[in-house]
Design a protein around this motif. Sequence first.
Motif, PDB file in Angstrom:
ATOM      1  N   ARG B 344       0.715  14.882   2.233  1.00 51.76           N
ATOM      2  CA  ARG B 344       0.572  14.260   0.911  1.00 51.76           C
ATOM      3  C   ARG B 344      -0.430  13.122   1.087  1.00 51.76           C
ATOM      4  NH1 ARG B 344       5.629  14.654   3.491  1.00 51.76           N
ATOM      5  NH2 ARG B 344       6.121  12.492   3.006  1.00 51.76           N
ATOM      6  N   LEU B 345      -1.512  13.160   0.341  1.00 52.48           N
ATOM      7  CA  LEU B 345      -2.471  12.048   0.374  1.00 52.48           C
ATOM      8  C   LEU B 345      -2.267  11.204  -0.875  1.00 52.48           C
ATOM      9  CD1 LEU B 345      -4.949  10.388   1.284  1.00 52.48           C
ATOM     10  CD2 LEU B 345      -6.409  12.109   0.193  1.00 52.48           C
ATOM     11  N   LEU B 346      -1.819   9.944  -0.676  1.00 55.72           N
ATOM     12  CA  LEU B 346      -1.570   9.044  -1.802  1.00 55.72           C
ATOM     13  C   LEU B 346      -2.744   8.079  -1.951  1.00 55.72           C
ATOM     14  CD1 LEU B 346       2.143   8.038  -1.015  1.00 55.72           C
ATOM     15  CD2 LEU B 346       1.306  10.074  -2.210  1.00 55.72           C
ATOM     16  N   ILE B 347      -3.189   7.916  -3.199  1.00 61.47           N
ATOM     17  CA  ILE B 347      -4.275   6.976  -3.490  1.00 61.47           C
ATOM     18  C   ILE B 347      -3.683   5.851  -4.319  1.00 61.47           C
ATOM     19  CG2 ILE B 347      -6.496   6.678  -4.708  1.00 61.47           C
ATOM     20  CD1 ILE B 347      -6.749   8.458  -2.228  1.00 61.47           C
ATOM     21  N   LEU B 348      -3.814   4.615  -3.821  1.00 62.49           N
ATOM     22  CA  LEU B 348      -3.190   3.462  -4.473  1.00 62.49           C
ATOM     23  C   LEU B 348      -4.245   2.388  -4.763  1.00 62.49           C
ATOM     24  CD1 LEU B 348      -0.272   2.326  -5.152  1.00 62.49           C
ATOM     25  CD2 LEU B 348      -0.383   1.203  -2.934  1.00 62.49           C
ATOM     26  N   PRO B 349      -4.903   2.484  -5.925  1.00 59.90           N
ATOM     27  CA  PRO B 349      -5.958   1.514  -6.229  1.00 59.90           C
ATOM     28  C   PRO B 349      -5.365   0.109  -6.375  1.00 59.90           C
ATOM     29  CG  PRO B 349      -5.973   3.375  -7.786  1.00 59.90           C
ATOM     30  CD  PRO B 349      -4.686   3.441  -7.034  1.00 59.90           C
ATOM     31  N   ALA B 350      -6.095  -0.897  -5.869  1.00 57.15           N
ATOM     32  CA  ALA B 350      -5.582  -2.267  -5.888  1.00 57.15           C
ATOM     33  C   ALA B 350      -5.530  -2.860  -7.287  1.00 57.15           C
ATOM     34  CB  ALA B 350      -6.421  -3.145  -4.968  1.00 57.15           C
ATOM     35  N   SER B 351      -6.274  -2.267  -8.229  1.00 54.67           N
ATOM     36  CA  SER B 351      -6.190  -2.759  -9.611  1.00 54.67           C
ATOM     37  C   SER B 351      -6.679  -1.687 -10.576  1.00 54.67           C
ATOM     38  CB  SER B 351      -7.035  -4.022  -9.790  1.00 54.67           C
ATOM     39  OG  SER B 351      -8.408  -3.683  -9.797  1.00 54.67           O
ATOM     40  N   LYS B 352      -6.375  -1.929 -11.844  1.00 54.06           N
ATOM     41  CA  LYS B 352      -6.811  -1.020 -12.896  1.00 54.06           C
ATOM     42  C   LYS B 352      -8.338  -1.020 -12.973  1.00 54.06           C
ATOM     43  CE  LYS B 352      -5.212   0.229 -17.500  1.00 54.06           C
ATOM     44  NZ  LYS B 352      -6.363   0.637 -18.242  1.00 54.06           N
ATOM     45  N   THR B 353      -8.924  -2.200 -12.750  1.00 53.43           N
ATOM     46  CA  THR B 353     -10.386  -2.302 -12.771  1.00 53.43           C
ATOM     47  C   THR B 353     -10.995  -1.429 -11.669  1.00 53.43           C
ATOM     48  OG1 THR B 353     -10.149  -4.557 -13.545  1.00 53.43           O
ATOM     49  CG2 THR B 353     -12.311  -3.956 -12.686  1.00 53.43           C
ATOM     50  N   VAL B 354     -10.405  -1.499 -10.479  1.00 49.63           N
ATOM     51  CA  VAL B 354     -10.883  -0.654  -9.380  1.00 49.63           C
ATOM     52  C   VAL B 354     -10.764   0.813  -9.787  1.00 49.63           C
ATOM     53  CG1 VAL B 354     -10.362   0.163  -7.036  1.00 49.63           C
ATOM     54  CG2 VAL B 354     -10.338  -2.290  -7.530  1.00 49.63           C
ATOM     55  N   PHE B 355      -9.601   1.164 -10.333  1.00 51.21           N
ATOM     56  CA  PHE B 355      -9.362   2.547 -10.754  1.00 51.21           C
ATOM     57  C   PHE B 355     -10.426   2.999 -11.749  1.00 51.21           C
ATOM     58  CE2 PHE B 355      -7.377   5.383 -13.939  1.00 51.21           C
ATOM     59  CZ  PHE B 355      -7.140   6.500 -13.135  1.00 51.21           C
ATOM     60  N   GLU B 356     -10.691   2.158 -12.759  1.00 55.05           N
ATOM     61  CA  GLU B 356     -11.659   2.538 -13.796  1.00 55.05           C
ATOM     62  C   GLU B 356     -13.071   2.681 -13.232  1.00 55.05           C
ATOM     63  OE1 GLU B 356      -9.223   0.732 -17.622  1.00 55.05           O
ATOM     64  OE2 GLU B 356     -10.898  -0.394 -16.795  1.00 55.05           O
ATOM     65  N   ALA B 385       9.618   0.628  -1.463  1.00 53.73           N
ATOM     66  CA  ALA B 385      10.589   0.486  -2.547  1.00 53.73           C
ATOM     67  C   ALA B 385      10.688   1.768  -3.374  1.00 53.73           C
ATOM     68  CB  ALA B 385      10.213  -0.680  -3.443  1.00 53.73           C
ATOM     69  N   HIS B 386       9.571   2.398  -3.607  1.00 55.97           N
ATOM     70  CA  HIS B 386       9.538   3.655  -4.371  1.00 55.97           C
ATOM     71  C   HIS B 386       8.165   4.299  -4.200  1.00 55.97           C
ATOM     72  CE1 HIS B 386       7.657   2.004  -8.373  1.00 55.97           C
ATOM     73  NE2 HIS B 386       7.103   1.480  -7.334  1.00 55.97           N
ATOM     74  N   GLN B 387       7.977   5.486  -4.702  1.00 57.91           N
ATOM     75  CA  GLN B 387       6.688   6.189  -4.635  1.00 57.91           C
ATOM     76  C   GLN B 387       6.202   6.387  -3.199  1.00 57.91           C
ATOM     77  OE1 GLN B 387       4.192   3.552  -6.879  1.00 57.91           O
ATOM     78  NE2 GLN B 387       4.814   4.352  -8.846  1.00 57.91           N
ATOM     79  N   GLY B 388       6.570   7.506  -2.614  1.00 60.47           N
ATOM     80  CA  GLY B 388       6.022   7.778  -1.278  1.00 60.47           C
ATOM     81  C   GLY B 388       6.851   7.238  -0.136  1.00 60.47           C
ATOM     82  N   VAL B 389       8.165   7.072  -0.345  1.00 61.83           N
ATOM     83  CA  VAL B 389       9.074   6.678   0.739  1.00 61.83           C
ATOM     84  C   VAL B 389       9.111   7.817   1.765  1.00 61.83           C
ATOM     85  CG1 VAL B 389      11.513   6.196   1.268  1.00 61.83           C
ATOM     86  CG2 VAL B 389      10.445   5.189  -0.776  1.00 61.83           C
ATOM     87  N   LEU B 390       9.211   7.458   3.043  1.00 63.89           N
ATOM     88  CA  LEU B 390       9.205   8.473   4.103  1.00 63.89           C
ATOM     89  C   LEU B 390      10.617   8.946   4.451  1.00 63.89           C
ATOM     90  CD1 LEU B 390       6.639   6.788   6.512  1.00 63.89           C
ATOM     91  CD2 LEU B 390       6.185   8.634   4.880  1.00 63.89           C
ATOM     92  N   ALA B 391      10.705  10.135   5.029  1.00 58.04           N
ATOM     93  CA  ALA B 391      11.981  10.689   5.514  1.00 58.04           C
ATOM     94  C   ALA B 391      12.090  10.449   7.019  1.00 58.04           C
ATOM     95  CB  ALA B 391      12.036  12.183   5.222  1.00 58.04           C
TER      96      ALA B 391
END
Lengths: 173, 440
Positions: B344-356, B385-391
């Motif tokens: 699973r490759l997760l992309i987590l932009p540091a801000s909405k501006t970066v995302f845009e 805490a959530h989103q992409g927790v490992l097993a």
Amino acid sequence: MRVWKYGDNINTDMLFPGKYTYTCATPEEIKPHLLEDLDPSFAGNVKNGDIIFAGKNFGCGSSREQPVLGLKSVGIQAVIAESFARIFYRAGINQGLVLIECPDAVKTYSEGDKIQVDAKKGAIVVAGKLFSFPILPNEILAIRDAGGLLAYTRLKLKKTKKVLNPKQHTITR
Amino acid sequence: MGKTFAEKILSKKSGVKDVASAGKTFAEKLLAKKAGLSHVVPGQIVTVKPDHLLTHDNTSAIIGKIQDELNEYGVVDPNLPVIVLDHVIPAANEKIASNHKKIREFVKKYKIKNFFDAGTGICHQVVLEKGFAVPGSLIVGSDSHTCSYGAVNSFSTGIDRTEAASILLTGETWLKVPETIRITLKGKLKKFVSAKDVILHIIGDISSSGANYCSIEFHGDIGQFSVSDRFTIANMGVEAGAKNTVFQVDDVTVGYLKKIGVKDYNPVWADPDASYLKELTYDISKISPVVACPHNVDNVKPVSELAGTEINQCLIGTCTNGRENDFRIAAEILKGKKVSPDIRLLILPASKTVFENCLKDGTIEILSNAGAIILPSGCGPCLGAHQGVLAPGERCLSTANRNFKGRMGCKESEIYLASPATVAASAIHGKITDPREVRK
Ligand code: SF4
């Protein structure tokens, strides 16, 4: 008064295990687990006025407040270490716990030595030998004497309020 | 005040006779300025009024400590706090939703000026992008990675929640003037070697307590680093125990600040004859891609030693490496390729501006086509805490800043840290891969 001596890099997990972080908040809840993974005899035997000697980087790791709250509430007179991790050092002052950096005193101490600490004068006597450390400025001592940062802040706010709003009650300290 | 210590320091340094006229480090100059004193020395404790106080989802715990005082006295200055909801957004459960609600009510009640609700971005990126961090400023935050703003010449450092509570009421706090370590970076980085490799290399060298209580100044050939690269480096200063990490203002900084509309600032920088605790020099042209192995950030090895290590999840993003340049290099590597079906490759932009920005230039499309999952701008998987927790038994290769046991939500999992290029290359193969092998 008893002296507890520990080594280098004592981290906050050893001082207060992470698994209790979200279940223990009050001094009563914290005390039974204090130093649990470092020295199981500590919690049951620590007395008001005891001193801790430690090596380098005491309190490294997480920024949880419980170790500091716990040591303060069982009445630890001072933690004397070669050095402290910075967030722990700040938390010590903010919670009113006396933390002293004095490597020479730590290195000199051996079991059974008589200890005297005068945090206000910046002096420690270990087995008859005198060691000095820099005295903290009045503002920091005032935080400690008030019983920690929030208590100190409350006193400060009351003083300011006296000026801003004369209707409010005043304080005597 | 602090005399004994000061005298000790000064007596160590031959030729320094007079405290007031001796050369000063960045930290000494900035803290003297903020304390209203002509000069300060390491070890001295000063009272300062920070320009801003950063808090995030922990705002609800902080205001919980001072409910009565807030009712009586209010917040000292509605401009002081910068509050960003980022750690667990959108709320993962009812308890977190209630915390967020409490913070929004607090913001309304006390007319807090600088509030950024869920989705704006990760707190540190928001402080940078919205222009709160400016050269010569002093920012404290109840988050250990507050040290990031040295990228733009701000003195910034982490504090605890009790202290944040007190500052909300009084606007001031105390700081101990730190000793300084001067790090000089010499030479030019090779292709697919990045700022992340530089800072991991340094932490591997000096250890995770190598800069305890110190200020770190970066000198030398820093013109090759963008503000984003400098942010990556400053962000990880705390992983070596540093109080703050800082860069000088140069054309790169000025260009960045102009772009985001910041005009008023007064840079501070060390004197050439300042006294340092330690001076280190690194020839960065010799640095190769590296990986920090479990469970300590200073357990750093060359990627070549780990090549072939199987992984289950990849994460590109966080406050450390979640900006445009980070995703562009990942896209350069992933263009026309597919993420391994085992990953699973997760992309987590540091801000909405970066995302845009990454949406506009096609970067997001490339990553999405390669099979990446695009997450909302927040902390998500970084703190488990959530989103992409490992097993249990799983391995993650991440561009974040910490690989402590359990950091991504599971004690029996492993986290490896690397640059965006290394993570992107590894995502293709499902194994730790040297980015230089994928695209030469
Ligand atoms: S992205 Fe990770 S390191 Fe950065 S602020 Fe969020 S939780 Fe902390």
